[in-house]
Design an enzyme around this catalytic site. Sequence first.
Site, PDB file in Angstrom:
ATOM      1  CG  ASN A  14      -2.050   0.889   1.232  1.00 14.63           C
ATOM      2  OD1 ASN A  14      -2.695   1.052   2.255  1.00 14.63           O
ATOM      3  ND2 ASN A  14      -2.362   1.523   0.125  1.00 14.63           N
ATOM      4  CG  ASN A  76      -8.795   8.468  -0.650  1.00 20.60           C
ATOM      5  OD1 ASN A  76      -8.183   7.655   0.039  1.00 20.60           O
ATOM      6  ND2 ASN A  76     -10.020   8.881  -0.356  1.00 20.60           N
ATOM      7  CB  CYS A  85      -4.595   5.698   5.661  1.00 13.46           C
ATOM      8  SG  CYS A  85      -3.724   4.444   4.715  1.00 13.46           S
ATOM      9  CG  ASN A  87      -1.357  -0.496   5.387  1.00 10.66           C
ATOM     10  OD1 ASN A  87      -0.996  -1.184   6.328  1.00 10.66           O
ATOM     11  ND2 ASN A  87      -2.017  -0.996   4.347  1.00 10.66           N
ATOM     12  CD  GLU A 218      -7.294   1.493   0.354  1.00  8.99           C
ATOM     13  OE1 GLU A 218      -7.464   2.582   0.966  1.00  8.99           O
ATOM     14  OE2 GLU A 218      -6.176   0.943   0.235  1.00  8.99           O
ATOM     15  CB  CYS A 227      -6.868  -1.501   2.781  1.00  8.87           C
ATOM     16  SG  CYS A 227      -7.932  -0.307   3.632  1.00  8.87           S
ATOM     17  N   GLY A 228      -4.798  -1.014   5.627  1.00  8.20           N
ATOM     18  CA  GLY A 228      -4.657  -1.272   7.062  1.00  8.20           C
ATOM     19  C   GLY A 228      -5.981  -1.276   7.797  1.00  8.20           C
ATOM     20  CB  THR A 229      -8.740   1.180   8.166  1.00  8.42           C
ATOM     21  OG1 THR A 229      -8.827   1.548   6.785  1.00  8.42           O
ATOM     22  CG2 THR A 229      -7.971   2.243   8.937  1.00  8.42           C
TER      23      THR A 229
END
Length: 289
Positions: A14, A76, A85, A87, A218, A227-229
């Site tokens: 990411n 974004n 975010c 990440n 995303e 995507c961390g979240t």
Amino acid sequence: MPSITFTKGHCTGNDFVIVPDVDGALDLTDDQVAVLCDRRFGIGGDGILRVVRAEAIPEGRDAAAAGAEWFMDYRNADGSKAEMCGNGVRVFVHYLVQAGLSELSDTPMLLGTRAGVKTVTRAPNGYEVDLGPWTVDAAEVVVRAKGGGAPRPGLGIDVGNPHIVVALPDEAELGGLDLTVQPHMQPEPPHGANIEFVVPSDPLVTDGVGSIRMRVFERGVGETLSCGTGVAAAALAVRHWAGPAAPDHWRVGVPGGTLEVRMPYVGDEQHVLLSGPATLVYSGEVALA
């Protein structure tokens, strides 16, 4: 043309364009962000992280009052602003440490975001960010994805930004998704949402740790390698479906690698924590369009 310095970084693929602007003097337009993130005509990235002191911009003043020195202004790839975010937080903190702008030792770092102040610590696999409490939306959203067969129900999870998580039966269906086309949600969430497609491992739990694989589309970006979240939301959704005996520790495989999610109690509230690596790739200077 004016030019800016930047650093390219990523967390499990990411990737982000990190732009230092410590005094808050830079005002990037949506079009400039989109060009910088363009993989053919710009640097290329899933988004931009502007590094700015929290007290230097109106959006960061609440964070500064709460003790956060830095604010992560995340945009974004299409230029739109995003709340958070997972990440991005980790690579942002890694940049601060490597650039000598901050230290992270035994004391956690407080970082301002549009989703509030986040706490970051070091972890054996890199950095861990406390995303705080989460909410589950019981209202069903039906998701249709190209290559994904029949429409499937999704579960809404909010971890500071909105997600819809969809369970798939096997790896073949996960791999067959065509996420070059945005999946359709019905009803469409008012502010959009990231969409995660997940497949549980078999067995689901090994040595007290749950395991799943996922892909993500995303909002404002498209499919990303991680995507961390979204990873946190996917683990929370599968835990929710699995019931009260499900573990509070999960490993989540994404196309770009593996991240870990924990759900400990912080005081009287259960929080979700995300951990994983962060990498800085190169730095340079670029002319602004």
